[in-house]
Design a protein around this motif. Sequence first.
Motif, short mmCIF file in Angstrom:
data_model
loop_
_atom_site.label_atom_id
_atom_site.label_comp_id
_atom_site.label_asym_id
_atom_site.label_seq_id
_atom_site.Cartn_x
_atom_site.Cartn_y
_atom_site.Cartn_z
N LEU A 1 -30.62 -58.80 14.27
CA LEU A 1 -29.51 -59.86 15.08
C LEU A 1 -28.41 -59.17 15.47
O LEU A 1 -27.80 -59.56 16.81
N GLY A 2 -28.00 -58.21 14.77
CA GLY A 2 -26.57 -57.58 15.31
C GLY A 2 -25.66 -58.46 15.56
O GLY A 2 -25.07 -59.18 14.77
N PRO A 3 -24.62 -58.31 16.49
CA PRO A 3 -23.45 -59.18 16.69
C PRO A 3 -23.95 -60.68 16.82
O PRO A 3 -23.09 -61.51 16.67
N LEU A 4 -25.30 -61.19 17.08
CA LEU A 4 -25.58 -62.55 17.26
C LEU A 4 -25.77 -63.17 15.91
O LEU A 4 -25.85 -64.29 15.74
N HIS A 5 -25.86 -62.18 14.89
CA HIS A 5 -26.19 -62.81 13.50
C HIS A 5 -25.15 -63.84 13.01
O HIS A 5 -25.30 -64.81 12.31
N ARG A 6 -23.84 -63.32 13.27
CA ARG A 6 -22.85 -64.25 12.79
C ARG A 6 -22.75 -65.77 13.41
O ARG A 6 -22.62 -66.76 12.74
N HIS A 7 -23.30 -65.74 14.61
CA HIS A 7 -23.40 -67.15 15.37
C HIS A 7 -24.50 -67.65 14.88
O HIS A 7 -24.75 -69.21 14.68
N ALA A 8 -25.61 -67.13 14.60
CA ALA A 8 -26.92 -67.62 14.63
C ALA A 8 -26.95 -68.20 12.68
O ALA A 8 -27.43 -69.39 12.56
N ALA A 9 -26.09 -67.59 11.92
CA ALA A 9 -25.80 -68.16 10.66
C ALA A 9 -25.06 -69.39 10.59
O ALA A 9 -25.46 -70.16 9.70
N THR A 10 -24.15 -69.73 11.38
CA THR A 10 -23.75 -70.85 11.53
C THR A 10 -24.37 -71.90 12.43
O THR A 10 -23.64 -72.95 12.72
N GLY A 11 -25.45 -71.75 12.89
CA GLY A 11 -26.18 -72.70 13.73
C GLY A 11 -25.66 -72.56 15.13
O GLY A 11 -25.57 -73.66 15.72
N PHE A 12 -25.00 -71.53 15.67
CA PHE A 12 -24.57 -71.30 16.76
C PHE A 12 -23.37 -72.33 17.02
O PHE A 12 -23.22 -72.82 17.99
N HIS A 13 -22.64 -72.57 15.95
CA HIS A 13 -21.28 -73.29 16.03
C HIS A 13 -21.52 -74.64 16.60
O HIS A 13 -20.49 -75.41 17.02
N LEU A 14 -22.67 -75.36 16.25
CA LEU A 14 -23.01 -76.57 17.24
C LEU A 14 -21.95 -77.68 16.10
O LEU A 14 -21.49 -78.66 16.83
#
Length: 664
Positions: free
Chosen positions: A573-586
Amino acid sequence: MTTTTLAVLVPVLPFLGALAGLLLGRTAPGFVRPLAVLPTLTALALAAIVAVRQGGDAAVDAATELTPTGSVPIELALHIDGFAALVAVQVGTVATCVQIYSTGYLRDDPRYPSYAALVSLFTSAMFLVVYSGDLMVLLVGWEVMGICSYFLVGHYWETPQARAASLKAFLVTKLGDVPFLIGLFALATDAGSFRITKVLASVAHGGLDHPTLIALLLLAGVAGKSAQFPLHTWLPDAMAGPTPVSALIHAATMVAAGVYFVARLLPVFEASRAALVVLAVMAAVTMVGSGLAALAQDDIKRVLAYSTIGQLGYMTGALAVGDRSAAVFHLLSHGAFKALLFLAAGVVIHAAGTNSLAAMSRMTGLRERVPDAFWTMTVALLALAAVPPFSGFFSKESVLGAAEHAATGHTGPVPAAAGWTVLVAGLLTALLTAAYAARLWLLAFRGRGAEAPDHGRQPLTMTVVLWVLAVPSLAFGGLAYRSLPHWFGGDSLAPTLTTSVLGTGLALTGGLVVYGAWRHTTARAARVPLGAVAAHPEGDAGLVEAEAIASHTPAYGDVASAPDPADPGRLLLGPLHRHAATGFHLDAVYSALLVRPVLAAALLVRFLDREVVDTYVRGAGTLPRWLGAAVRRAQTGNVQTYVSALLAGTLVLVVAALLVAAGA
């Protein structure tokens, strides 16, 4: 007994078991486990008899009016067609397995009596939803499930995570239930009845005046109950409840209710092309977003939670392209392997015995210690990844085939755009599903975390249930795709060549890519010593879970855990991992758009109440208080003062009278 009588007993027996369990839980604890298992098991047997008698033929209908309500009556009605009969059998099977499993998993839990009673009530409510032929009676079961989920998710109420998760689940689902209720009234007003058969007959004759508005209002409730974008955020946090509860919610009740409702009333949604496009977009965003989020989670139960959201997206996608048969087929198949995944995860959690609860990055040596969970979970993950010949392959391919059929313009009322949206998203999700399933298997069973104490063999009631559910996870799809069309109205469920090749190829690609990334990260991480994980003292699986939640670990919501150098998800996932781990900050978006404005409005109301309204109230009392103080000072009790005041007053009156007379 008649089929109608047996069908009535199916939801009644678990309800009576719940009532008896609550009444006898403290006075006769020896009856709690039989009262938890036997009514649900009997309901399963009766549901199976009802299904055999119904046989996929003409629907079983019966109704009696509850009370006169004017122009739109409310009736206690049954409507059992082929797919309702089969869904009821699935609900009974999973609920029975959960009750049996829980007798071992929560054997030392002091709140087990109330837990078992609530599970029985939960089951009864879902049976009511499945068999109900009246929308208002269906709504009763719908809402009872909501309150049961609140109590069961918050079972470990002494922990802040469980309290927050139960409240969030209740509020988010209620956010969808308000427009859902309005939509039900609008639908009944247009159709002239709450009876499902009459509603469908009205739709067939073009009797709906506002089909798009009604469909969209109903979809809001479906999105909340079945955890679809954008009301899906409650489901991952609901993992704070006991693992058997997660299995029940994800496999047979609650989230399945929304999909079942749309399948039951699909002609209502097909009456609006716009509603089908909205449903298709909702399903596509849900599938892809949940797949990416699952690939970034470290907690095993959160991976499975996002997996459920994605698989429900497949079902709503099938409904968006007008194929109820494919949606219910995947609902039945998913119920078996998802229940197995969660119950096997409960065994893994107990065996891991770490304060991080189910953090996959901290697991090691579990393949040898829990062989039953290893083999059955492997079967379930292969079914989840849709690898042939496991059941998930056939049911998922039926969805992709239906989407392809709609995309090529072969489905009349369904826009081709909806078909293409579901097809592309479904194929991408097949890749992501296989990827996170492979990642879960590698990290959980071939990980390099710290060794935890061995808690010994699991109770037999837990391991037997795993093997029971492994059978349909392996064989249901291959046996059912030929026979189910008779139950669902004749639509073919056979895999199509194009989507089978594409879906299977993408699934294998996803698994192989994750395996390669895992080999790479493992080799690199071998040079990095992994910190030891504090072992959890021996104890019951449910107590292990409760204490782990209380330890404020990242298992339920806090993603800021120590990075695992051997996690292939981070590499892919690379840089996307941080956002995906939080559910894309929804959740952060909801906080900014909803929570903060509501809190600001509450603060404003409090200010107006205290500083404005209270000021007027206090001011209204100040003048009388001052006058009273002045009068009180005059009341000295001294007779001389009173006489002096009387003479002074008399003198003033005399002088005033003389002045008036002189002026005249």
